[in-house]
Design a protein around this motif. Structure first.
Motif, PDB file in Angstrom:
ATOM      1  N   ASN A  80      25.359   7.824  48.121  1.00 20.35           N
ATOM      2  CA  ASN A  80      25.566   8.316  49.629  1.00 20.35           C
ATOM      3  C   ASN A  80      25.108   9.785  49.300  1.00 20.35           C
ATOM      4  O   ASN A  80      25.078  10.634  50.241  1.00 20.35           O
ATOM      5  N   THR A  81      24.669  10.373  48.223  1.00 20.25           N
ATOM      6  CA  THR A  81      24.433  11.802  47.874  1.00 20.25           C
ATOM      7  C   THR A  81      25.450  12.639  48.828  1.00 20.25           C
ATOM      8  O   THR A  81      24.865  13.674  49.565  1.00 20.25           O
ATOM      9  N   GLU A  82      26.597  12.434  48.454  1.00 18.03           N
ATOM     10  CA  GLU A  82      27.645  13.415  48.764  1.00 18.03           C
ATOM     11  C   GLU A  82      28.656  13.995  48.000  1.00 18.03           C
ATOM     12  O   GLU A  82      28.845  13.261  46.892  1.00 18.03           O
ATOM     13  N   MET A  83      29.047  15.195  48.209  1.00 17.89           N
ATOM     14  CA  MET A  83      30.088  15.935  47.155  1.00 17.89           C
ATOM     15  C   MET A  83      31.162  16.284  48.007  1.00 17.89           C
ATOM     16  O   MET A  83      30.869  17.319  49.011  1.00 17.89           O
ATOM     17  N   THR A  84      32.153  15.954  47.573  1.00 17.95           N
ATOM     18  CA  THR A  84      33.507  16.371  48.110  1.00 17.95           C
ATOM     19  C   THR A  84      34.006  17.856  47.291  1.00 17.95           C
ATOM     20  O   THR A  84      34.005  17.791  46.339  1.00 17.95           O
ATOM     21  N   VAL A  85      34.170  18.916  48.203  1.00 19.46           N
ATOM     22  CA  VAL A  85      34.471  20.249  47.748  1.00 19.46           C
ATOM     23  C   VAL A  85      35.635  20.959  48.384  1.00 19.46           C
ATOM     24  O   VAL A  85      35.921  20.650  49.442  1.00 19.46           O
ATOM     25  N   VAL A  86      36.346  22.021  47.695  1.00 16.72           N
ATOM     26  CA  VAL A  86      37.414  22.714  48.242  1.00 16.72           C
ATOM     27  C   VAL A  86      36.511  23.765  49.366  1.00 16.72           C
ATOM     28  O   VAL A  86      35.309  24.020  49.179  1.00 16.72           O
ATOM     29  N   PRO A  87      37.186  24.004  50.375  1.00 15.03           N
ATOM     30  CA  PRO A  87      36.421  25.188  51.321  1.00 15.03           C
ATOM     31  C   PRO A  87      36.287  26.527  50.471  1.00 15.03           C
ATOM     32  O   PRO A  87      37.194  26.925  49.735  1.00 15.03           O
ATOM     33  N   ALA A  88      35.272  27.164  50.968  1.00  9.81           N
ATOM     34  CA  ALA A  88      35.330  28.598  50.243  1.00  9.81           C
ATOM     35  C   ALA A  88      34.344  29.404  51.132  1.00  9.81           C
ATOM     36  O   ALA A  88      33.808  29.105  52.245  1.00  9.81           O
ATOM     37  N   THR A  89      34.761  30.674  51.241  1.00 11.50           N
ATOM     38  CA  THR A  89      34.255  31.799  51.958  1.00 11.50           C
ATOM     39  C   THR A  89      33.209  32.574  51.156  1.00 11.50           C
ATOM     40  O   THR A  89      33.508  33.229  50.297  1.00 11.50           O
TER      41      THR A  89
END
Length: 227
Positions: A80-89
């Protein structure tokens, strides 16, 4: 999920307070239909580019995880061409950090009076501001500090992380007889304020050569993962 940002090569969705989803696209940066990792506009669409970028990004992020180098990576869904990541500023409105092993691209355009094409460089790190209006201008360590974007101490951490990660990428490419000329990274701060690598590590943000010939992003993924 809530769409929070539409980017040139990927869209960003908020899943919850602790997770963000990146949806990779088939758009790549360049000008006049020619791919250029240093360009700040979408130059063309290449079918399969999003999946190829995610596959190679996942490969490298998994290696960085084993090396205990902090990144935003959690997991990938290749199909599904998706990557789950942690939020970053981001730092300011975004920085691009380039590590150069050879004089090509914008480095050669700027310093061609002194540099020759393909000249060897010693993991030279430069930072540019993400600013399309001003064509992503380079910025010095002192200016970053004085403008409140990055402290002098953070700059040194960022530079060291950039060189460490670049060496890992260079080593892995070298296993396939591929030479890394330059690579572009993005960094940010996680929710605890730590500097982490964000975005991607793919053919779309590096210049790699084999037998003196430039390797396009899709081919790079195939050479790295399908042999």
């Amino acid at each position: 999920m809530k769409l929070v940002y539409t980017g040139k090569t990927k869209d960003v969705y908020k899943i919850n307070e602790n997770q963000v989803l990146l949806k990779f696209k088939d758009d790549v940066t360049g000008e006049d239909g020619v791919f250029d990792p240093g360009a700040n506009t979408v130059g063309l669409t290449m079918e399969g580019a999003g999946k190829a970028a995610l596959r190679l990004t996942t490969f490298f992020f998994e290696i960085l995880k084993k090396e205990n180098i902090p990144t935003h990576y959690i997991s990938s869904d290749i199909e599904n061409t998706e990557m789950t990541v942690v939020p970053a500023t981001p730092f300011g409105e975004g920085l691009e950090v380039i590590c150069r092993y050879r004089a090509v691209g914008s480095f050669l355009r700027r310093y061609g009076k002194y540099a020759t094409e393909g000249q060897s460089l010693d993991a030279f790190v430069e930072i540019t501001l993400k600013d399309d209006e001003r064509n992503d201008p380079p910025i010095s360590r002192d200016a970053l500090d004085m403008l409140g974007i990055l402290s002098l101490q953070e700059y040194e951490s960022l530079k060291q992380m950039t060189q460490d990660i670049s060496e890992i990428v260079k080593y892995e490419l070298g296993k396939k007889g591929i030479e890394l000329y330059d690579i572009k990274f993005e960094f940010g701060r996680d929710q605890a304020g730590n500097i982490i690598l964000i975005d991607e590590i793919s053919g779309g943000n590096m210049r790699a050569y084999k037998d003196g010939k430039y390797i396009e992003p899709l081919k790079l993924t195939k050479l790295m993962l399908e042999q």
